[in-house]
Design a protein around this motif. Structure first.
Motif, PDB file in Angstrom:
ATOM      1  N   LYS A   5     -27.121   0.133   1.329  1.00 29.91           N
ATOM      2  CA  LYS A   5     -26.424  -1.133   1.123  1.00 29.91           C
ATOM      3  C   LYS A   5     -24.985  -0.889   0.670  1.00 29.91           C
ATOM      4  CE  LYS A   5     -29.591  -4.447   1.746  1.00 29.91           C
ATOM      5  NZ  LYS A   5     -29.375  -5.680   2.542  1.00 29.91           N
ATOM      6  N   TYR A   6     -24.108  -1.809   1.054  1.00 34.36           N
ATOM      7  CA  TYR A   6     -22.684  -1.673   0.765  1.00 34.36           C
ATOM      8  C   TYR A   6     -22.170  -2.812  -0.104  1.00 34.36           C
ATOM      9  CZ  TYR A   6     -22.353   1.775   4.563  1.00 34.36           C
ATOM     10  OH  TYR A   6     -22.513   2.881   5.360  1.00 34.36           O
ATOM     11  N   ILE A   7     -21.294  -2.470  -1.022  1.00 41.62           N
ATOM     12  CA  ILE A   7     -20.463  -3.455  -1.709  1.00 41.62           C
ATOM     13  C   ILE A   7     -19.050  -3.288  -1.159  1.00 41.62           C
ATOM     14  CG2 ILE A   7     -19.417  -4.150  -3.896  1.00 41.62           C
ATOM     15  CD1 ILE A   7     -21.954  -3.344  -5.312  1.00 41.62           C
ATOM     16  N   HIS A   8     -18.538  -4.341  -0.551  1.00 41.17           N
ATOM     17  CA  HIS A   8     -17.209  -4.321   0.039  1.00 41.17           C
ATOM     18  C   HIS A   8     -16.232  -5.056  -0.875  1.00 41.17           C
ATOM     19  CE1 HIS A   8     -18.601  -2.751   3.903  1.00 41.17           C
ATOM     20  NE2 HIS A   8     -19.618  -3.600   3.821  1.00 41.17           N
ATOM     21  N   VAL A   9     -15.150  -4.405  -1.227  1.00 41.13           N
ATOM     22  CA  VAL A   9     -14.101  -5.019  -2.036  1.00 41.13           C
ATOM     23  C   VAL A   9     -12.889  -5.241  -1.141  1.00 41.13           C
ATOM     24  CG1 VAL A   9     -12.562  -4.741  -4.015  1.00 41.13           C
ATOM     25  CG2 VAL A   9     -14.946  -3.965  -4.158  1.00 41.13           C
ATOM     26  N   VAL A  10     -12.513  -6.505  -0.977  1.00 38.41           N
ATOM     27  CA  VAL A  10     -11.385  -6.882  -0.109  1.00 38.41           C
ATOM     28  C   VAL A  10     -10.212  -7.302  -0.993  1.00 38.41           C
ATOM     29  CG1 VAL A  10     -10.579  -8.439   1.712  1.00 38.41           C
ATOM     30  CG2 VAL A  10     -12.972  -7.646   1.698  1.00 38.41           C
ATOM     31  N   VAL A  11      -9.097  -6.592  -0.872  1.00 35.77           N
ATOM     32  CA  VAL A  11      -7.904  -6.900  -1.670  1.00 35.77           C
ATOM     33  C   VAL A  11      -7.049  -7.885  -0.884  1.00 35.77           C
ATOM     34  CG1 VAL A  11      -5.970  -5.955  -2.963  1.00 35.77           C
ATOM     35  CG2 VAL A  11      -8.011  -4.556  -2.563  1.00 35.77           C
ATOM     36  N   ARG A  27     -11.577 -14.262   7.517  1.00 39.78           N
ATOM     37  CA  ARG A  27     -12.589 -14.132   8.572  1.00 39.78           C
ATOM     38  C   ARG A  27     -13.324 -12.789   8.461  1.00 39.78           C
ATOM     39  NH1 ARG A  27      -8.161 -17.033  10.888  1.00 39.78           N
ATOM     40  NH2 ARG A  27      -8.852 -18.910  12.009  1.00 39.78           N
ATOM     41  N   PHE A  28     -12.571 -11.737   8.118  1.00 37.30           N
ATOM     42  CA  PHE A  28     -13.204 -10.432   8.007  1.00 37.30           C
ATOM     43  C   PHE A  28     -14.142 -10.371   6.809  1.00 37.30           C
ATOM     44  CE2 PHE A  28     -13.084  -5.829   6.783  1.00 37.30           C
ATOM     45  CZ  PHE A  28     -13.854  -5.388   7.855  1.00 37.30           C
ATOM     46  N   ALA A  29     -13.758 -10.978   5.698  1.00 37.27           N
ATOM     47  CA  ALA A  29     -14.632 -11.003   4.520  1.00 37.27           C
ATOM     48  C   ALA A  29     -15.939 -11.722   4.845  1.00 37.27           C
ATOM     49  CB  ALA A  29     -13.927 -11.679   3.350  1.00 37.27           C
ATOM     50  N   GLU A  30     -15.859 -12.813   5.598  1.00 34.41           N
ATOM     51  CA  GLU A  30     -17.080 -13.528   5.991  1.00 34.41           C
ATOM     52  C   GLU A  30     -17.905 -12.695   6.979  1.00 34.41           C
ATOM     53  OE1 GLU A  30     -15.868 -18.188   5.352  1.00 34.41           O
ATOM     54  OE2 GLU A  30     -15.472 -17.285   7.305  1.00 34.41           O
ATOM     55  N   TYR A  31     -17.230 -11.971   7.847  1.00 37.58           N
ATOM     56  CA  TYR A  31     -17.935 -11.058   8.762  1.00 37.58           C
ATOM     57  C   TYR A  31     -18.713 -10.007   7.962  1.00 37.58           C
ATOM     58  CZ  TYR A  31     -18.302  -7.036  11.982  1.00 37.58           C
ATOM     59  OH  TYR A  31     -18.745  -5.964  12.719  1.00 37.58           O
ATOM     60  N   LEU A  32     -18.067  -9.429   6.952  1.00 42.43           N
ATOM     61  CA  LEU A  32     -18.737  -8.439   6.103  1.00 42.43           C
ATOM     62  C   LEU A  32     -19.936  -9.047   5.388  1.00 42.43           C
ATOM     63  CD1 LEU A  32     -15.628  -6.684   4.466  1.00 42.43           C
ATOM     64  CD2 LEU A  32     -17.130  -5.718   6.220  1.00 42.43           C
ATOM     65  N   GLU A  37     -26.456  -4.952   6.222  1.00 40.74           N
ATOM     66  CA  GLU A  37     -26.393  -3.882   5.239  1.00 40.74           C
ATOM     67  C   GLU A  37     -25.455  -4.188   4.068  1.00 40.74           C
ATOM     68  OE1 GLU A  37     -23.733  -2.578   8.760  1.00 40.74           O
ATOM     69  OE2 GLU A  37     -25.530  -3.777   8.383  1.00 40.74           O
ATOM     70  N   THR A  38     -24.900  -5.383   4.033  1.00 41.89           N
ATOM     71  CA  THR A  38     -23.995  -5.759   2.942  1.00 41.89           C
ATOM     72  C   THR A  38     -24.775  -6.283   1.745  1.00 41.89           C
ATOM     73  OG1 THR A  38     -22.123  -6.266   4.397  1.00 41.89           O
ATOM     74  CG2 THR A  38     -22.135  -7.319   2.235  1.00 41.89           C
ATOM     75  N   GLU A  39     -24.545  -5.689   0.602  1.00 42.77           N
ATOM     76  CA  GLU A  39     -25.123  -6.180  -0.641  1.00 42.77           C
ATOM     77  C   GLU A  39     -24.237  -7.276  -1.229  1.00 42.77           C
ATOM     78  OE1 GLU A  39     -27.451  -6.676  -4.048  1.00 42.77           O
ATOM     79  OE2 GLU A  39     -27.892  -5.643  -2.149  1.00 42.77           O
ATOM     80  N   GLU A  40     -22.919  -7.063  -1.177  1.00 39.20           N
ATOM     81  CA  GLU A  40     -22.003  -8.027  -1.782  1.00 39.20           C
ATOM     82  C   GLU A  40     -20.585  -7.805  -1.248  1.00 39.20           C
ATOM     83  OE1 GLU A  40     -21.379  -9.901  -6.225  1.00 39.20           O
ATOM     84  OE2 GLU A  40     -21.767  -7.751  -6.052  1.00 39.20           O
ATOM     85  N   VAL A  41     -19.822  -8.901  -1.197  1.00 39.87           N
ATOM     86  CA  VAL A  41     -18.391  -8.843  -0.876  1.00 39.87           C
ATOM     87  C   VAL A  41     -17.633  -9.403  -2.070  1.00 39.87           C
ATOM     88  CG1 VAL A  41     -16.527  -9.640   0.636  1.00 39.87           C
ATOM     89  CG2 VAL A  41     -18.772  -9.073   1.609  1.00 39.87           C
ATOM     90  N   ASN A  98     -19.312   0.069 -11.526  1.00 35.41           N
ATOM     91  CA  ASN A  98     -20.022   1.239 -12.070  1.00 35.41           C
ATOM     92  C   ASN A  98     -21.482   0.924 -12.363  1.00 35.41           C
ATOM     93  OD1 ASN A  98     -17.777   2.853 -11.858  1.00 35.41           O
ATOM     94  ND2 ASN A  98     -17.147   2.616 -14.001  1.00 35.41           N
ATOM     95  N   GLU A  99     -21.765  -0.309 -12.732  1.00 35.49           N
ATOM     96  CA  GLU A  99     -23.150  -0.714 -12.975  1.00 35.49           C
ATOM     97  C   GLU A  99     -23.946  -0.803 -11.672  1.00 35.49           C
ATOM     98  OE1 GLU A  99     -22.706  -4.385 -15.036  1.00 35.49           O
ATOM     99  OE2 GLU A  99     -22.501  -3.446 -17.017  1.00 35.49           O
ATOM    100  N   ARG A 100     -23.240  -0.814 -10.548  1.00 36.52           N
ATOM    101  CA  ARG A 100     -23.876  -0.923  -9.229  1.00 36.52           C
ATOM    102  C   ARG A 100     -23.588   0.329  -8.403  1.00 36.52           C
ATOM    103  NH1 ARG A 100     -22.826  -5.312 -11.641  1.00 36.52           N
ATOM    104  NH2 ARG A 100     -23.962  -7.269 -11.285  1.00 36.52           N
ATOM    105  N   ASN A 101     -23.679   1.475  -9.055  1.00 35.43           N
ATOM    106  CA  ASN A 101     -23.334   2.733  -8.391  1.00 35.43           C
ATOM    107  C   ASN A 101     -24.415   3.249  -7.457  1.00 35.43           C
ATOM    108  OD1 ASN A 101     -25.200   3.641 -10.238  1.00 35.43           O
ATOM    109  ND2 ASN A 101     -23.746   4.803 -11.491  1.00 35.43           N
ATOM    110  N   THR A 102     -25.508   2.524  -7.342  1.00 34.56           N
ATOM    111  CA  THR A 102     -26.536   2.923  -6.372  1.00 34.56           C
ATOM    112  C   THR A 102     -26.170   2.455  -4.958  1.00 34.56           C
ATOM    113  OG1 THR A 102     -27.804   0.923  -6.874  1.00 34.56           O
ATOM    114  CG2 THR A 102     -28.375   2.935  -8.085  1.00 34.56           C
ATOM    115  N   PHE A 103     -25.167   1.573  -4.873  1.00 35.38           N
ATOM    116  CA  PHE A 103     -24.708   1.083  -3.575  1.00 35.38           C
ATOM    117  C   PHE A 103     -23.463   1.856  -3.136  1.00 35.38           C
ATOM    118  CE2 PHE A 103     -26.490  -2.663  -5.821  1.00 35.38           C
ATOM    119  CZ  PHE A 103     -27.609  -2.866  -5.012  1.00 35.38           C
ATOM    120  N   LYS A 104     -23.243   1.892  -1.840  1.00 41.50           N
ATOM    121  CA  LYS A 104     -21.992   2.452  -1.327  1.00 41.50           C
ATOM    122  C   LYS A 104     -20.855   1.463  -1.582  1.00 41.50           C
ATOM    123  CE  LYS A 104     -23.677   5.561   2.285  1.00 41.50           C
ATOM    124  NZ  LYS A 104     -22.930   6.724   1.810  1.00 41.50           N
TER     125      LYS A 104
END
Length: 390
Positions: A5-11, A27-32, A37-41, A98-104
């Motif tokens: 699972k991935y956490i995506h951070v969009v700046v 649009r890309f954030a909503e795509y993510l 496989e996305t855990e969170e954006v 850091n509390e969610r370091n089990t995710f990519k």
């Protein structure tokens, strides 16, 4: 085996609902967010307003993390590029990740702000999606303050390019500019131009009581943020040349009190409708007869690939543009006309006005936009971004 699972951070450049406009990054954030496989954006953004609550959950499920500017006035936005002015404001985000370091963790820069984010945690990938020549003045004017701002942004962008695994540019000009940057020497740099939500713009219908249907035809329109990069003097010349035509601006005023824009609005056939809900923008595209992209000559605009080009074409509308060299390769008679001078711009509109409803040209316009669907573009951005070498 369970899927990673991935956490995506969009700046991003501003809060999600700033100006009620939807850019490529939205649009890309909503795509993510929709990827299996996305855990969170997490949408990381500056805000001129101080807020003790850094995190807020958006209705679309995306988490927004706000970083307040030093003070609300625009002049204090320089703090977005200089570490000491925002470093401590990243603490809650650092703890959260850091509390969610089990995710990519994947970091997507969409503007060169907050470069220290690259050191915030152990990122699996860092990607820079460059959509503008950020350091150049948007209105083409230069000053001592602007030069200092330019230096700050250049420095921040160099750091981001250096830290990125992969870089994407929305125009050929941006691609050439980034490739010349010494920090990009060993980077994957790709061109991925802006696209269109094809079905939305192609299939939208205009109701009989639409506010544009009562205007004298042809209706010439610009949709989007109204900013200093537009040539208001050119549009005024068009309004004076064809007083019986209707010229419409749809979008929020981002001109910072431009006198040129104020003077333009005095013309009787100029109509500024303000901002509209992004959900009904396709309907406005359908209600317009000809789309215009009247940009000024500037270094900033050489790098621009306008969001509206393929949206107009998907709606079956012809487009006339100026001072957007990134779009020259798409010019085709009756489809997209690229003008080199003010006189060419106005005469091109005259020619196009006689062929608005030509069914063969309508089909050509639609075909030109069909391959530019955002999903196709984001599939490439996502796969290339995550597959880029470390």
């Amino acid at each position: 085996m369970s899927q990673e699972k991935y956490i995506h951070v969009v700046v991003a450049t501003g809060s999600w609902d700033q100006d009620d406009l939807r850019y490529r990054r939205h649009r890309f954030a909503e795509y993510l967010r929709q990827k299996e496989e996305t855990e969170e954006v997490i949408w990381v953004c500056p805000t001129p307003v101080r807020n003790d609550q850094r995190f807020r959950k958006l209705p679309n499920g995306i988490m927004e993390y706000q970083i307040p500017d030093i003070l609300p006035p625009r002049i204090f936005r320089f703090g977005r590029y200089l570490d000491p002015f925002y470093k401590n404001k990243l603490n809650e985000l650092k703890i959260y990740l850091n509390e969610r370091n089990t995710f990519k963790h994947v970091l997507w820069f969409t503007f060169p702000g907050f470069p220290l984010l690259a050191e915030l945690t152990k990122w699996n990938k860092i990607v820079y999606d460059c959509s503008d020549l950020w350091a150049a003045p948007i209105g083409g004017k230069q000053s001592l303050v602007m030069k200092w701002r330019e230096k700050s942004i250049h420095s921040a962008e160099n750091r981001i390019i250096n830290e990125s695994n992969s870089i994407f540019c929305t125009s050929d000009f941006l691609h050439e500019t980034v490739k010349k940057n010494p920090f990009s020497a060993d980077k994957d740099v790709h061109v991925l131009e802006n696209g269109v939500e094809f079905n939305n713009f192609n299939e939208s219908q205009v109701t009989g009581d639409h506010r544009l249907t009562s205007l004298p035809k042809p209706v010439i329109g610009f949709l989007g943020g109204i900013k200093p990069k537009l040539d208001f003097e050119l549009v005024k010349k068009l309004a004076v040349t064809y007083p019986d035509w209707s010229i419409v601006f749809i979008g929020p005023d981002g001109t910072n009190g431009s006198e040129e824009f104020k003077e333009l609005l005095k013309e009787q056939n100029i109509h500024w409708l303000g901002k509209v809900d992004p959900a009904i923008v396709p309907e406005y595209m359908k209600a317009i007869d000809i789309g215009i992209l009247p940009y000024k000559e500037s270094i900033y605009n050489r790098a621009v690939f306008p969001l509206k080009l393929f949206e107009f074409l998907a709606a079956g509308k012809p487009v006339v543009g100026m001072n957007l060299p990134s779009t020259i390769k798409y010019q085709e008679p009756g489809v997209y006309i690229y003008s080199d001078t003010n006189d060419d711009f106005i005469s091109s509109l005259t020619d196009v006005a006689s062929e608005i409803g030509n069914p063969l040209l309508i089909e050509k316009r639609i075909e030109a936009a069909k391959e530019k669907d955002w999903k196709n573009i984001f599939n490439q951005l996502y796969s290339r971004g995550l597959d880029s070498k470390l």
